[in-house]
Motif scaffolding. Structure first.
Motif, PDB file in Angstrom:
ATOM      1  N   ARG A  59      36.306  37.423  35.898  1.00 53.47           N
ATOM      2  CA  ARG A  59      37.420  36.906  36.709  1.00 53.47           C
ATOM      3  C   ARG A  59      38.209  38.046  37.339  1.00 53.47           C
ATOM      4  O   ARG A  59      38.571  37.990  38.520  1.00 53.47           O
ATOM      5  CB  ARG A  59      38.340  36.045  35.831  1.00 53.47           C
ATOM      6  CG  ARG A  59      39.441  35.318  36.579  1.00 53.47           C
ATOM      7  CD  ARG A  59      40.214  34.426  35.622  1.00 53.47           C
ATOM      8  NE  ARG A  59      40.979  35.229  34.685  1.00 53.47           N
ATOM      9  CZ  ARG A  59      42.261  35.553  34.851  1.00 53.47           C
ATOM     10  NH1 ARG A  59      42.916  35.144  35.934  1.00 53.47           N
ATOM     11  NH2 ARG A  59      42.893  36.270  33.961  1.00 53.47           N
ATOM     12  N   ARG A  60      38.449  39.091  36.563  1.00 55.89           N
ATOM     13  CA  ARG A  60      39.174  40.251  37.088  1.00 55.89           C
ATOM     14  C   ARG A  60      38.395  40.911  38.225  1.00 55.89           C
ATOM     15  O   ARG A  60      38.965  41.314  39.242  1.00 55.89           O
ATOM     16  CB  ARG A  60      39.432  41.249  35.955  1.00 55.89           C
ATOM     17  CG  ARG A  60      40.317  42.413  36.337  1.00 55.89           C
ATOM     18  CD  ARG A  60      40.601  43.278  35.119  1.00 55.89           C
ATOM     19  NE  ARG A  60      41.299  42.519  34.084  1.00 55.89           N
ATOM     20  CZ  ARG A  60      41.584  43.009  32.882  1.00 55.89           C
ATOM     21  NH1 ARG A  60      41.225  44.240  32.563  1.00 55.89           N
ATOM     22  NH2 ARG A  60      42.216  42.269  31.996  1.00 55.89           N
ATOM     23  N   LEU A  63      38.747  38.827  41.380  1.00 58.19           N
ATOM     24  CA  LEU A  63      40.057  38.998  42.009  1.00 58.19           C
ATOM     25  C   LEU A  63      40.117  40.298  42.809  1.00 58.19           C
ATOM     26  O   LEU A  63      40.663  40.340  43.919  1.00 58.19           O
ATOM     27  CB  LEU A  63      41.153  38.981  40.944  1.00 58.19           C
ATOM     28  CG  LEU A  63      41.428  37.614  40.290  1.00 58.19           C
ATOM     29  CD1 LEU A  63      42.366  37.766  39.098  1.00 58.19           C
ATOM     30  CD2 LEU A  63      42.002  36.636  41.306  1.00 58.19           C
ATOM     31  N   MET A 165      41.956  33.689  45.817  1.00 59.59           N
ATOM     32  CA  MET A 165      42.454  34.455  44.667  1.00 59.59           C
ATOM     33  C   MET A 165      43.298  33.575  43.747  1.00 59.59           C
ATOM     34  O   MET A 165      43.217  33.696  42.516  1.00 59.59           O
ATOM     35  CB  MET A 165      43.268  35.662  45.141  1.00 59.59           C
ATOM     36  CG  MET A 165      42.457  36.770  45.776  1.00 59.59           C
ATOM     37  SD  MET A 165      43.484  38.184  46.272  1.00 59.59           S
ATOM     38  CE  MET A 165      43.923  38.861  44.664  1.00 59.59           C
ATOM     39  N   TRP A 169      42.380  32.871  39.916  1.00 56.37           N
ATOM     40  CA  TRP A 169      43.360  33.264  38.907  1.00 56.37           C
ATOM     41  C   TRP A 169      43.465  32.221  37.796  1.00 56.37           C
ATOM     42  O   TRP A 169      43.668  32.549  36.623  1.00 56.37           O
ATOM     43  CB  TRP A 169      44.719  33.467  39.569  1.00 56.37           C
ATOM     44  CG  TRP A 169      45.773  33.992  38.635  1.00 56.37           C
ATOM     45  CD1 TRP A 169      46.617  33.257  37.844  1.00 56.37           C
ATOM     46  CD2 TRP A 169      46.087  35.359  38.386  1.00 56.37           C
ATOM     47  NE1 TRP A 169      47.437  34.080  37.120  1.00 56.37           N
ATOM     48  CE2 TRP A 169      47.134  35.383  37.433  1.00 56.37           C
ATOM     49  CE3 TRP A 169      45.587  36.564  38.885  1.00 56.37           C
ATOM     50  CZ2 TRP A 169      47.682  36.566  36.966  1.00 56.37           C
ATOM     51  CZ3 TRP A 169      46.140  37.748  38.419  1.00 56.37           C
ATOM     52  CH2 TRP A 169      47.166  37.747  37.475  1.00 56.37           C
TER      53      TRP A 169
END
Length: 395
Positions: A59-60, A63, A165, A169
């Motif tokens: 996920r990071r 992003l 994004m 998130w």
């Protein structure tokens, strides 16, 4: 999973896909060099960013990729020639490497934990269907925006990346796999080599991924096939803008062909979602060879027949890509998923770095499709005749 559906739709709205070349030319830049900068950056950064996704979170990584992608889209305003175009396209390629591998890894693991591997395969097909539907609409939207204001497709794409994004998130990421829990026969490593891999370094992560591929023959052969298959698809798509006018059709027909192929691809991806795994794999056995025949036919025909072959060949990809993607994901350990998927993407970029300029040296566009079609025939025949192998299911 609803967030993944929204992600697929928004990521499919690639509004710069059909107009970036025209914009670079309008600004006095060389699109060939800009395209090379794009692929070269992907080649150099694909594997390191895949390792980042495995070590620090998918996920990071997504992003970061979306943020850099937005910056690249807004950055089209600085293009004034070749070198600024190379800079923007390189940034765009770099951003994409944080997404490729990471998004598929996160989707597969989330879907597998929710409903098992068969559910994950169907989810990949649904995602591809939604993305193809968005890709079908993107050229029309981009053309209207470009006609109104040339920078608007890119700025709109940047805004969509920022919205995406927010969606990403809120995604939940499953806990990353503990390497010490992976049996020896799953990773191809001795127990003492696995023992202290709870938090491997970047160098160790890459070594382990290469070791897994080397010791897992089904996975190695799958990667080889995906590299060749993706290279053929990339060549057919990249030269498509030149193919249609070269065979006597207008760019309006070209735009319709591109949009229609994506629309039908959404339908074939939906078919892949509806079929059970056994039937899907049987069709996957023959579909690449059928597609190769269509691409070869493009080199020997042209006009409306060539356009029809293009549409049908690209439509088959709507079934092949998600089904093949599921086969690859099925044999990758969770802890190395993004790294190995990045190796898969890097192999494609490496091939395109060499084959794209070589193909451009051929005297005619139809000859490019003749050669590409023959290569696809060889790859598809080998795939069709391959002996079924016992696949080690990933941890």
């Amino acid at each position: 999973m609803r967030r993944f559906d929204l992600y697929a739709i928004l990521s499919g709205l690639q509004l710069g896909w059909t107009v970036w070349l025209a914009y670079v030319v309008m600004k006095g830049g060389d699109p060939g060099l800009a395209e090379s900068a794009f692929h070269l950056t992907i080649l150099l950064s694909e594997i390191p960013t895949g390792i980042i996704a495995d070590r620090f979170g998918r996920r990071r990584s997504m992003l970061i990729g979306l943020g850099l992608g937005a910056l690249a889209s807004f950055g089209y305003v600085i293009i004034t020639g070749t070198w600024t175009a190379c800079l923007v396209l390189a940034l765009s390629g770099f951003a994409s490497t944080f997404l490729s591998g990471a998004d598929r890894a996160l989707l597969w693991e989330t879907a597998t934990r929710h409903g098992g591997e068969e559910f994950a395969r169907k989810t990949l097909a649904r995602m591809n269907s939604l993305q193809m539907g968005a890709l079908a609409a993107a050229p029309i939207i981009a053309g209207l925006l470009y006609q109104w204001f040339p920078l608007s497709p890119f700025w709109t794409r940047g805004a969509l990346s920022l919205i995406t994004m927010v969606i990403v998130w809120g995604m939940q990421e499953p806990a990353r796999t503990d390497w010490s829990a992976i049996p020896e026969d799953r990773a191809g490593l001795a127990p003492q080599e696995i023992a202290d891999q709870r938090a491997p370094s970047t160098w160790q992560q890459s070594r382990i991924a290469i070791r897994i591929i080397r010791n897992n023959r089904p996975l190695f052969l799958l990667l080889l096939f995906t590299w060749g298959y993706s290279m053929v698809g990339g060549m057919v798509g990249q030269f498509g803008q030149a193919y249609f006018p070269a065979t006597g059709l207008s760019m309006v027909v070209a735009g319709v062909a591109f949009s229609l192929s994506r629309l039908i691809s959404a339908g074939t991806s939906h078919l892949a979602e509806r079929l059970d795994g056994v039937r899907a794999r049987r069709i996957l056995q023959v579909a690449p060879l059928a597609q190769a025949v269509l691409f070869l036919a493009m080199g020997w025909t042209g006009g409306l027949l060539g356009a029809a072959a293009f549409i049908m060949g690209e439509a088959l990809d709507g079934f092949i890509s998600p089904t093949l993607d599921a086969e690859v994901n099925r044999v990758i350990p969770d802890a190395q998923r993004a790294t190995i998927l990045s190796l898969q993407s890097a192999g494609y970029s490496l091939l395109m770095t060499f084959t794209f300029p070589l193909a451009s040296q051929l005297p005619t566009i139809p000859m490019i499709y003749q050669v590409t079609g023959l290569v696809a025939i060889v790859i598809g025949t080998i795939w069709f005749l391959r002996r079924p192998q016992t696949v080690a299911v990933a941890a």
